[in-house]
Enzyme design. Sequence first.
Site, PDB file in Angstrom:
ATOM      1  CG  HIS A 371      -3.637 -26.441 -49.133  1.00 56.15           C
ATOM      2  ND1 HIS A 371      -4.904 -26.277 -48.642  1.00 56.15           N
ATOM      3  CD2 HIS A 371      -3.216 -25.203 -49.503  1.00 56.15           C
ATOM      4  CE1 HIS A 371      -5.251 -25.006 -48.716  1.00 56.15           C
ATOM      5  NE2 HIS A 371      -4.239 -24.341 -49.242  1.00 56.15           N
ATOM      6  N   PRO A 372      -2.394 -30.021 -46.851  1.00 56.27           N
ATOM      7  CG  PRO A 372      -3.942 -30.570 -45.170  1.00 56.27           C
ATOM      8  CD  PRO A 372      -3.394 -29.399 -45.945  1.00 56.27           C
ATOM      9  CD  GLU A 391     -10.966 -25.777 -44.339  1.00 63.48           C
ATOM     10  OE1 GLU A 391     -10.993 -24.546 -44.250  1.00 63.48           O
ATOM     11  OE2 GLU A 391      -9.966 -26.414 -44.752  1.00 63.48           O
ATOM     12  CB  VAL A 427     -13.568 -30.759 -48.225  1.00 62.26           C
ATOM     13  CG1 VAL A 427     -12.331 -31.376 -48.858  1.00 62.26           C
ATOM     14  CG2 VAL A 427     -13.203 -29.982 -46.964  1.00 62.26           C
TER      15      VAL A 427
END
Length: 471
Positions: A371-372, A391, A427
Amino acid sequence: MPDRYPRDMIGYGPTPPDAKWPGEAKIAVQFVVNYEEGGENNTLHGDPASEAFLSEITGAAPWTDQRHWNMESIYEYGSRAGFWRLHRLFTEMEITPTVYGVATALARSPEQVRAMQGAGWEIASHGLKWVEHKNMPEEEERAQVAEAIRLHTEVTGIRPRGWYTGRCSMNTVRLATEAGMDYVSDTYDDDLPYWARIGDKDQLIIPYTLDCNDMRFAIAAGYSAGDQFETYLKDTFDALYAEGQAGAAKMMNVGLHCRLVGRPGRVMALRRFMEYVRGHEGVWFPRRIDIAEHWAATHPPLPLDRPSQMSRAEFVAAFGGIFEHSAWIAERAFDLELGRAHDRAGGLHNALTRMFRSATQMERLGVLNAHPDLAGKLAAAKRLTAESTAEQASAGLDALTDAERTKFTEMNTAYVEKHGFPFIIAVRDFDKAGILAAFERRIGHDTETEFAEACRQVERIAELRLQEILP
């Protein structure tokens, strides 16, 4: 292809469609008159034994190689007296039922057929003979379906558009579909019609009933008096009518037999129920073919790529990115016993998360590290996946002020240094302020607690992604 579970255990799920019945009706109440008299097991009909099902004879057993005088006369009551009593009642109430007509029974009752047609009743097919099909070879049953349609058309002048065998086999619904029926009713699994994919055809299924059915006068777990039948019908109607008033209109089936409810001691219960439902507003009394035509026009089948029917390559291509850069989760999920329940977002999410949860600690850590960072360098360089880009944009993370960007960068760095993986949050469930508040709260957790929370957030992100592409 791995094993696929053939049963549909989910149906419409928690949100069934609005039926949109004509006239904004809150409920469709549909009556079926089963006409089987003269089509039942009988050595006269070439059967090996007499009938033993749905009669007044308690504990009846088939008589092999001989006729059963009492059984025959009970069935004959249905054609001689019960039918006409029901015909008068339906005519008086101005309700047109559907007849499930056994073809050989119809052929032996020409005056009754004329009366059905004269009153506008639909006559659907109830098979060639009123016999068990469970052990019948497929080719024999296919031939009987064809002969039932031929004889039905010859006797009534109209090809049947609906089908219900009743004493069916595992092949019946498919064979009726192959025969080109507008609807098939050999199921009891819903309160609404639905489309089923049978072979290469979308077949309309209009479920039937065995509980709101006068057959319970003739079985051990049933009714001994008419008021029990009446009460059960009213309670069923009240429950479904209330759902319709709440905006979820349903269908109620009532199954009848001339030799059963056609008896004087039972027909008054049916009359009282009819009077009761006619006293409510917003009640539609269709034939089954009317329901079929309405459903086909209002709720046509929708094209859907079903995950449970995809090849491995198709499945991984479609769902390999649901868990960020972790296609191995989809590859493992493909090998599960998937079924119709997994063609919906909730079901497929369960299959994917099972593989995530059963993975090793290092494998799950790899998913977290895939995941970033939120509003990090990859986002600035526009190198996020399409899912992550959408997102983060949904929470306004693509439009930060310089101060906000600096804040996120500092917190990302501190979080990774402490826990060894990026801060992960679904998010779409938060606004920008909520994300920052969660960031500040969670950074103080111990790593074990935060690892568990990050995994929960990964699962939630996957769920939201699936909801965008599946029902």
